[in-house]
Design an enzyme around this catalytic site. Structure first.
Site, PDB file in Angstrom:
ATOM      1  CG  HIS A   1       4.028  21.006  -9.267  1.00 61.72           C
ATOM      2  ND1 HIS A   1       3.329  20.704  -7.844  1.00 61.72           N
ATOM      3  CD2 HIS A   1       4.585  21.858  -8.992  1.00 61.72           C
ATOM      4  CE1 HIS A   1       3.323  21.608  -7.187  1.00 61.72           C
ATOM      5  NE2 HIS A   1       4.327  22.533  -7.819  1.00 61.72           N
TER       6      HIS A   1
ATOM      7  NE  ARG B   1       8.839  22.825 -13.906  1.00 57.70           N
ATOM      8  CZ  ARG B   1       8.041  23.228 -12.700  1.00 57.70           C
ATOM      9  NH1 ARG B   1       7.202  22.452 -12.217  1.00 57.70           N
ATOM     10  NH2 ARG B   1       8.441  24.400 -12.122  1.00 57.70           N
TER      11      ARG B   1
ATOM     12  CG  HIS C   1       5.791  24.738  -0.144  1.00 61.79           C
ATOM     13  ND1 HIS C   1       6.070  23.807  -0.808  1.00 61.79           N
ATOM     14  CD2 HIS C   1       4.919  25.656  -1.277  1.00 61.79           C
ATOM     15  CE1 HIS C   1       6.226  23.821  -2.117  1.00 61.79           C
ATOM     16  NE2 HIS C   1       5.441  24.933  -2.249  1.00 61.79           N
TER      17      HIS C   1
ATOM     18  NE  ARG D   1       7.945  35.648  -5.250  1.00 57.99           N
ATOM     19  CZ  ARG D   1       8.868  34.816  -5.221  1.00 57.99           C
ATOM     20  NH1 ARG D   1       9.204  33.935  -6.073  1.00 57.99           N
ATOM     21  NH2 ARG D   1       9.707  34.845  -4.012  1.00 57.99           N
TER      22      ARG D   1
ATOM     23  CE1 TYR E   1       0.343  24.122 -13.064  1.00 58.94           C
ATOM     24  CE2 TYR E   1       1.211  23.985 -10.922  1.00 58.94           C
ATOM     25  CZ  TYR E   1       1.029  24.806 -12.097  1.00 58.94           C
ATOM     26  OH  TYR E   1       0.991  26.086 -12.182  1.00 58.94           O
TER      27      TYR E   1
END
Length: 719
Positions: free
Chosen positions: A624, A596, A467, A437, A500
């Protein structure tokens, strides 16, 4: 009783040569959530807004450097934009489609939207209070000023007039509204002005309304030159410049009102994988429509007249509940430019240099052969991962490079190395997720460039987003081939690796190399591959294994033996996993979670989750990494990977989780990735049973900050 088929160390989970079964299906078991148990779950949208509130609280914190506080404010506004583009837009679509089925929390889409709107209004009001009452005055005290029109000096007015005529006027196109000029298409999140007029134009028309759209090529924040400013850091917003000179666009008529407005549109890109022959072409077509999706939000300034508000609401055909009035610029995210424009290191976090990797030979391959390499970013440099691809591209002994790419940046050194390898005739395979996205366009461009140089490009498996973060290098060494692997929790985006927190492993472990080899085969080809020996993956084994291990931990606790579950992730949503954690808690398992963002589990409820603690760390870096650990009767199972504990990650994505078997590296992962965060009392927020978050109480004797301690342990100051 523990499952004898689940082993620690180098042993496999399944019999050698066995093949995969069908992908996991959503788990259904006794105690699964039902309409009678909604109190056990928080709503995911409201939980996400709570995360955004924690980010905003960083902007209030006087202990945070001032320009960083401004950055946190703009991050919270950018997050809220995406929240409307995706989450609110999704609720509106469900309502329009007549979908009224409640989620695990018991809320229908209509009720969820009602509560979301109420929470958003409070959050937005707080954002503008933080800006107007805290940050702008504090910036002014440091000589950093964003000047309103009422504060311009005569010399500044002259400069602004010249700037407007030279830089702004030539690219503005006013649109008078009449039957020949209908209300224009308004781009998603663009800056626009609704203008009211009196008088007649050269054709005798007396239309009283026009729209002025600010092109995106114009900067929203303009530095004043030193010769007309009272200090080095004075700025003017583009909105102020257009407001001051909008009359020049309508000569001979009187401007009676000029007001900013902005619309946020549904930006989710949808392509039916089953109905297209070429995903890349279909996605290119769909991206053209992203900027003109359905309106999810209309923002206007508080001084906009009711007549103009009514007009805009009618033009966009929206419910008035989708209208927000704001006390300042309609897009606070544009103020993020101040961070780079103002050269004040004293108002920013101190610069640092990530820790480096001690090489054990002239090449990165020598170092990896010497033993597995664990990297904790950003405290340790991502450079060894880049070096692996660069050296592989140039090494004549390297036969093949295979990599998954979910998000990369423009001019990515990793992408450039892949391009060089392809140009050199190496076997290069890239599995590019076109539907990442907001990175779709960049991924399409990279896929095209790689294909032009002869690389094999795959878009993964129909119906599943890729992913997983995997890199495989096949190198000839003597009479055999050796596989070198990188697996991690973060994207192959070198910019993100500086901001991150993520975990990487570089290894030439044969079992892991074979697993990754077969997974690439699965992503690019057809058929059933052998079950992985070391890795857990979605949609095949990860969800099932987690449920088994959670329940086994509960059995250990019932037997009176030590039991502990600790996990760190971005989001916890999956109802089956949450129910399993509840069962573990009631059995006496200590469950420590660092989540988180979204957390739908309700901790601290007597008889349900009194042994579950949930905390969120909000600090300098975006947390992350995904890590989970089970005591497992002393076997100490520790994994890291790409998957959050969400249904989409378990059932709709290709994900990979990797074990950490080496005792020294396992201790590092536990210490750096979990326990230091569980002891943090400076940047930690603790989730309460009612869904709110409370700051952890800071020890007056020895305050603990996980991120600060890790910086001190690995990095060094750049100054």
């Amino acid at each position: 009783m523990a499952d004898p088929g689940i082993r620690a160390g180098d042993e496999t989970y399944d019999a050698p040569g066995s093949r995969r079964t069908a992908p996991d299906a959503p788990f259904e078991a006794p105690g699964e959530p039902s309409a009678e148990e909604p109190s056990q779950f928080f709503n995911r949208e409201l939980s996400l807004l709570e995360f955004n509130r924690r980010v905003l609280e960083q902007a209030r914190d006087p202990e945070v450097p001032l320009l960083e506080r401004l950055r946190y404010l703009t991050i919270s506004t950018g997050n809220l934009d995406e929240f409307f583009e995706v989450r609110v837009a999704g609720l509106l679509e469900q309502i329009e489609a007549g979908i009224g089925k409640p989620g695990p929390d018991g809320l229908s889409p209509q009720e969820a939207l009602r509560r979301v709107r109420a929470a958003v209004r409070v959050l937005v009001a707080d954002q503008y209070r933080v800006l107007n009452d805290l940050l702008l005055p504090a910036l002014e005290s440091e000589g950093i000023r964003v000047l309103k029109r009422s504060r311009w000096s005569a010399r500044q007015r002259t400069w602004v007039e010249s700037y407007f005529r030279r830089e702004v006027l030539p690219v503005l196109t006013p649109m008078g509204l009449d039957p020949a000029h209908p209300f224009p298409k308004v781009l998603n999140k663009s800056l626009n002005f609704i203008v009211s007029l009196e008088g007649r134009d050269a054709f005798g028309r007396d239309n009283d309304t026009a729209v002025v759209q600010a092109p995106r090529v114009l900067p929203r924040l303009i530095p004043l030159p030193r010769e007309v400013s009272a200090g080095p850091w004075e700025f003017i917003l583009l909105t102020s410049i257009i407001h001051a000179h909008v009359g020049e666009l309508f000569q001979g008529m009187e401007v009676t009102g000029c007001h900013q407005f902005r619309v946020t549109r549904n930006s989710d890109v949808w392509v039916d994988d089953e109905e297209v022959n070429d995903l890349l072409r279909a996605l290119k077509r769909e991206l053209q429509h992203r900027n003109f999706g359905d309106v999810a939000r209309l923002e206007v300034t508080t001084n906009c007249t009711q007549a103009m508000v009514d007009f805009l609401v009618g033009c966009f055909g929206i419910d008035r509940e989708n209208l927000l009035r704001v006390d300042g610029p309609v897009n606070l995210n544009r103020l993020s430019a101040l961070y780079d424009l103002v050269d004040r290191p004293d108002l920013k976090f101190p610069a640092f240099v990530p820790g480096g990797l001690a090489r054990e030979g002239p090449t990165i391959f020598d170092t990896i052969r010497g033993g597995d390499v664990l990297l904790h970013h950003p405290y340790e440099s991502f450079a060894p991962v880049v070096d692996l691809v660069r050296e592989a591209a140039a090494d004549p002994n390297v036969m093949a490079i295979k990599q998954t790419l979910y998000r990369t940046e423009r001019d990515s050194p990793l992408a450039e190395a892949l391009l060089e390898a392809a140009a050199a005739g190496k076997e290069v395979t890239a599995v590019i997720e076109l539907r990442a996205r907001f990175d779709e366009a960049a991924n399409i461009e990279l896929a095209t460039r790689l294909q032009e140089l002869g690389a094999k490009v795959s878009y993964g498996v129909v119906g599943y987003k890729t992913h997983a973060k995997m890199l495989l290098v096949v190198r000839r060494e003597g009479d055999s081939l050796r596989r070198y692997v990188h697996v991690g929790t973060g994207n192959y985006h070198t910019g993100n690796t500086r901001n991150y927190t993520d975990v990487s492993l570089l290894t030439c472990n044969e079992a892991i190399g074979e697993d990754v080899h077969y997974m690439f085969q699965e992503l690019t080809g057809l058929g059933k591959i052998p079950r992985p020996k070391k890795l857990l993956d979605s949609p095949f084994s990860l969800h099932r294994r987690l449920l088994e291990w959670i329940d086994q931990e509960a059995e250990e606790a019932r037997a009176g033996r030590p039991a502990w579950i600790a996990a760190k992730m971005n989001a916890l949503i999956d109802p089956a996993i949450i129910q399993a954690l509840y069962r573990a808690s009631t059995a006496g398992v200590r469950v420590d979670l660092v989540v988180r963002g979204i957390c739908c589990l309700r901790p601290g409820v007597a008889g349900l989750s009194e042994n579950v603690r949930v905390r969120s760390i909000i600090g300098r870096f975006l947390e992350h990494s995904r890590i989970f650990h089970f005591h497992a009767g002393g076997r100490e199972l520790t994994y890291f990977g790409s998957a959050d504990w969400m249904p989409r990650n378990f059932f709709g994505r290709i994900e990979v989780c990797c074990p950490v078997d080496d005792p020294t590296l396992r201790d590092r992962v536990l210490r750096e990735g979990l326990t230091v965060y569980l002891e943090d009392d400076t940047q930690a927020w603790e989730l309460q049973p009612d869904g709110t978050y409370r700051r952890a109480e800071t020890s007056p004797d020895r305050p603990r900050s996980a991120q600060r301690e890790l910086l001190q342990a690995f990095a060094r100051s750049a100054t």
